[in-house]
Design a protein around this motif. Structure first.
Motif, PDB file in Angstrom:
ATOM      1  N   PRO A   7       0.832  -1.208   0.000  1.00 46.27           N
ATOM      2  CA  PRO A   7       0.000   0.000   0.000  1.00 46.27           C
ATOM      3  C   PRO A   7       0.867   1.259   0.000  1.00 46.27           C
ATOM      4  N   VAL A   8       2.003   1.218   0.699  1.00 48.93           N
ATOM      5  CA  VAL A   8       2.862   2.409   0.760  1.00 48.93           C
ATOM      6  C   VAL A   8       3.590   2.594  -0.582  1.00 48.93           C
ATOM      7  N   GLY A   9       4.044   1.500  -1.167  1.00 52.51           N
ATOM      8  CA  GLY A   9       4.760   1.575  -2.435  1.00 52.51           C
ATOM      9  C   GLY A   9       3.907   2.208  -3.522  1.00 52.51           C
ATOM     10  N   ARG A  10       2.648   1.779  -3.598  1.00 53.23           N
ATOM     11  CA  ARG A  10       1.769   2.326  -4.641  1.00 53.23           C
ATOM     12  C   ARG A  10       1.495   3.799  -4.407  1.00 53.23           C
ATOM     13  N   LYS A  11       1.411   4.176  -3.134  1.00 55.30           N
ATOM     14  CA  LYS A  11       1.185   5.606  -2.863  1.00 55.30           C
ATOM     15  C   LYS A  11       2.415   6.428  -3.192  1.00 55.30           C
ATOM     16  N   LEU A  12       3.591   5.816  -3.046  1.00 51.74           N
ATOM     17  CA  LEU A  12       4.813   6.534  -3.433  1.00 51.74           C
ATOM     18  C   LEU A  12       4.832   6.757  -4.948  1.00 51.74           C
ATOM     19  N   VAL A  13       4.311   5.778  -5.705  1.00 53.35           N
ATOM     20  CA  VAL A  13       4.206   5.983  -7.159  1.00 53.35           C
ATOM     21  C   VAL A  13       3.247   7.143  -7.444  1.00 53.35           C
ATOM     22  N   MET A  14       2.134   7.178  -6.719  1.00 62.55           N
ATOM     23  CA  MET A  14       1.179   8.291  -6.864  1.00 62.55           C
ATOM     24  C   MET A  14       1.877   9.625  -6.576  1.00 62.55           C
ATOM     25  N   THR A  15       2.712   9.623  -5.540  1.00 57.18           N
ATOM     26  CA  THR A  15       3.373  10.858  -5.126  1.00 57.18           C
ATOM     27  C   THR A  15       4.380  11.328  -6.174  1.00 57.18           C
ATOM     28  N   VAL A  16       5.235  10.406  -6.618  1.00 57.03           N
ATOM     29  CA  VAL A  16       6.276  10.800  -7.577  1.00 57.03           C
ATOM     30  C   VAL A  16       5.637  11.244  -8.896  1.00 57.03           C
ATOM     31  N   SER A  17       4.644  10.494  -9.380  1.00 58.54           N
ATOM     32  CA  SER A  17       3.999  10.889 -10.636  1.00 58.54           C
ATOM     33  C   SER A  17       3.264  12.209 -10.442  1.00 58.54           C
ATOM     34  N   GLY A  18       2.603  12.356  -9.297  1.00 61.01           N
ATOM     35  CA  GLY A  18       1.879  13.601  -9.029  1.00 61.01           C
ATOM     36  C   GLY A  18       2.811  14.800  -8.968  1.00 61.01           C
ATOM     37  N   LEU A  19       3.945  14.634  -8.284  1.00 58.09           N
ATOM     38  CA  LEU A  19       4.882  15.755  -8.174  1.00 58.09           C
ATOM     39  C   LEU A  19       5.450  16.129  -9.540  1.00 58.09           C
ATOM     40  N   SER A  20       5.709  15.123 -10.391  1.00 59.03           N
ATOM     41  CA  SER A  20       6.253  15.475 -11.706  1.00 59.03           C
ATOM     42  C   SER A  20       5.196  16.217 -12.520  1.00 59.03           C
ATOM     43  N   ILE A  26       3.614  23.840 -13.365  1.00 56.96           N
ATOM     44  CA  ILE A  26       4.258  25.125 -13.055  1.00 56.96           C
ATOM     45  C   ILE A  26       5.016  25.663 -14.281  1.00 56.96           C
ATOM     46  N   ILE A  27       5.738  24.774 -14.972  1.00 48.63           N
ATOM     47  CA  ILE A  27       6.472  25.214 -16.176  1.00 48.63           C
ATOM     48  C   ILE A  27       5.484  25.725 -17.226  1.00 48.63           C
ATOM     49  N   HIS A  28       4.399  24.980 -17.399  1.00 45.19           N
ATOM     50  CA  HIS A  28       3.371  25.340 -18.380  1.00 45.19           C
ATOM     51  C   HIS A  28       2.772  26.708 -18.039  1.00 45.19           C
TER      52      HIS A  28
END
Ligand code: FES
Lengths: 223, 251
Positions: A7-20, A26-28
């Motif tokens: 459950p934590v690993g999948r949320k970390l994927v959510m976090t990294v993809s979300g932050l990118s 912001i660039i846009h």
């Protein structure tokens, strides 16, 4: 257990993809501010971006992967979480959770649908070919992005849709920024209240910043 | 004071349940919430009806057995207070109270307000312990622990395992419970040895038991009778990230 089953690993994927994606947003936003400097500025900016196809498409590919991961895990985690509850309380009081936090899946789905519309509208320009920048060259022979944006945002229906989408983005970010810090383990009792406030401020600035483009066109500031 | 209660009645795990209305008469403000229910139950027994089944043991806020959602908030309206320590003076004459069991797939209802919380025990069994040699008792000060670490570990160890965090979580997640155990042990030198393995197997056990995953609403901390902080969830996440960088299969 493998990382992506946890459950934590999948949320970390959510976090990294979300932050990118936040990085992209912001660039846009900064790139779009060239609208305020007139047709020449944004048309030159668009032309420069398209002048480097490998970079442009590489970037688009990365974003596509990030969006897909975010959508996939967002939906699957939400469904899994719904399944963890049996029945509803007859009376339910939310003590600390927020409307923004509880409606992440809905604002997320709305933003997803909006991104598809927005890409078809301004990137691939198939929704309204009559105003497409690709079909209209400016004085220097560049696709007239400025004209396309202004003509479209002068329509109340189009502008309202963009403003609504940015409201949804604001709500989504309101929860996500603090959530990202917590999931990465970067918050504590001391820092969490600050992170929550800073995140809310950033969410407000980003969504207002974007909503300002259609509103400025409607108000005649950009013309 | 007199109150109107709507209490969840369910005769067994697979039976349908429903809210039933009861009147609680002549309740004194000094009674605890459970004593108020005792009065109602005495009335029910006298009139030949089935009393309301609810969990309780110590009645002094330390065992974590009492478990009721009162007007939509686990353990009721008083902050950092278990149902057994909640007193009727916090309610007004004529109030209407809705009393429901913890609702989560991992906590099946056994009867009325009693749910089966052994899923939490199985999370502990998975890794919520330290491995030590038995034998002679080591000197109390053989392992030095900084005061700040001891305090943090004690804060996390305050968790009484009542499951209110799960009941309050919109995702039915047991993250605060699991995080309290992980953080408690990972803060102490004796617990560091197995820290990486522990965080992996305990979160895995949480998933297997059918709990959801945390999406950072912090509803859990708000209802926790011991005020366990969500900073321990951040700590669990840190421990998980650290464990992920270790060689695969190292646990
Ligand atoms: S009965 Fe023990 S904590 Fe309430």
């Amino acid at each position: 257990m493998r990382f992506l089953e946890s459950p934590v690993g999948r949320k970390l994927v959510m976090t990294v993809s979300g932050l990118s994606m936040i990085g992209f947003v912001i660039i846009h936003l900064l790139g779009n501010t060239s609208l305020y400097y007139g047709a020449d500025s944004i048309n030159a900016y668009a032309k420069a971006l398209h002048g480097l196809p490998p970079l442009l498409w590489g970037f688009r590919l990365v974003m596509l992967i990030m969006v897909s991961l975010h959508v996939f895990y967002g939906i699957s985690l939400t469904l899994e979480n719904r399944g963890a509850k049996t029945g509803k309380y007859a009376v339910r009081e939310n003590v600390r959770s927020t409307f923004a936090g509880r409606s992440m899946i809905w604002t997320g789905l709305f933003i997803g649908a909006f991104i598809i519309y927005h890409l078809l509208h301004f990137t691939f320009q198939v929704i309204d070919p009559g105003t497409a920048a690709s079909g209209h060259a400016d004085a220097l022979g560049r696709p007239d992005v400025f004209m396309m944006v202004v003509l479209n945002f002068r329509r109340l229906a189009v502008s309202s849709l963009y403003v609504c989408a940015m409201a949804a983005l604001g709500l989504h970010l309101l929860h996500s920024l603090q959530s990202a810090f917590q999931t990465m383990g970067l918050s504590s009792d001391r820092t969490l209240p600050v992170i929550v406030r800073a995140g809310a401020l950033a969410a407000l600035l980003i969504s207002l910043g974007y909503a300002a483009f259609p509103l400025s066109v409607l108000a005649g500031i950009i013309r | 004071m007199n109150l109107t209660l709507y209490v969840w009645r369910q005769s067994g795990p697979d039976e349908p349940g429903r809210l039933e209305q009861y009147e609680a008469w002549e309740i004194t403000p000094d009674m605890s919430f459970l004593e108020m229910l005792d009065v109602v139950n005495e009335g029910l027994i006298k009139s030949g009806k089935e009393p309301i089944a609810f969990d309780h043991d110590c009645r002094e806020g330390i065992c974590g057995m009492c478990s009721q959602v009162i007007n939509g908030v686990p353990h009721g309206p008083q902050k950092k207070t278990t149902v057994c320590q909640l007193h009727m003076r916090h309610f007004k004459d004529g109030d209407t109270l809705y009393i429901e069991p913890w609702r989560s797939r991992a906590f099946p209802v056994i009867k009325d307000l009693i749910v089966d919380r052994s899923a939490l025990d199985r999370i502990i069994q998975a890794g919520g312990y330290i491995s030590v040699h038995t034998g002679g008792v080591p000197d109390a000060d053989a392992v030095l622990i900084p005061k700040a670490d001891a305090d943090t570990a004690m804060d996390a160890a305050e968790c009484i395992g009542c499951g209110a965090c799960v009941a309050a979580c919109p995702n039915g997640s047991a993250m605060l419970f699991t995080a309290a155990k992980v953080a408690h042990l990972a803060t102490l030198p004796q617990g560091r040895v197995e820290a990486a393995r522990r965080v992996c197997v305990m979160t895995e056990a949480m998933l297997k038991e059918g709990f959801g995953s945390c999406s950072n609403h912090y509803e859990c901390q708000a209802v926790c009778p011991k005020g366990i902080s969500v900073q321990f969830i951040a700590k669990l996440n840190r421990e998980f990230i650290k464990a992920s960088f270790k060689k695969a299969g190292s646990y």
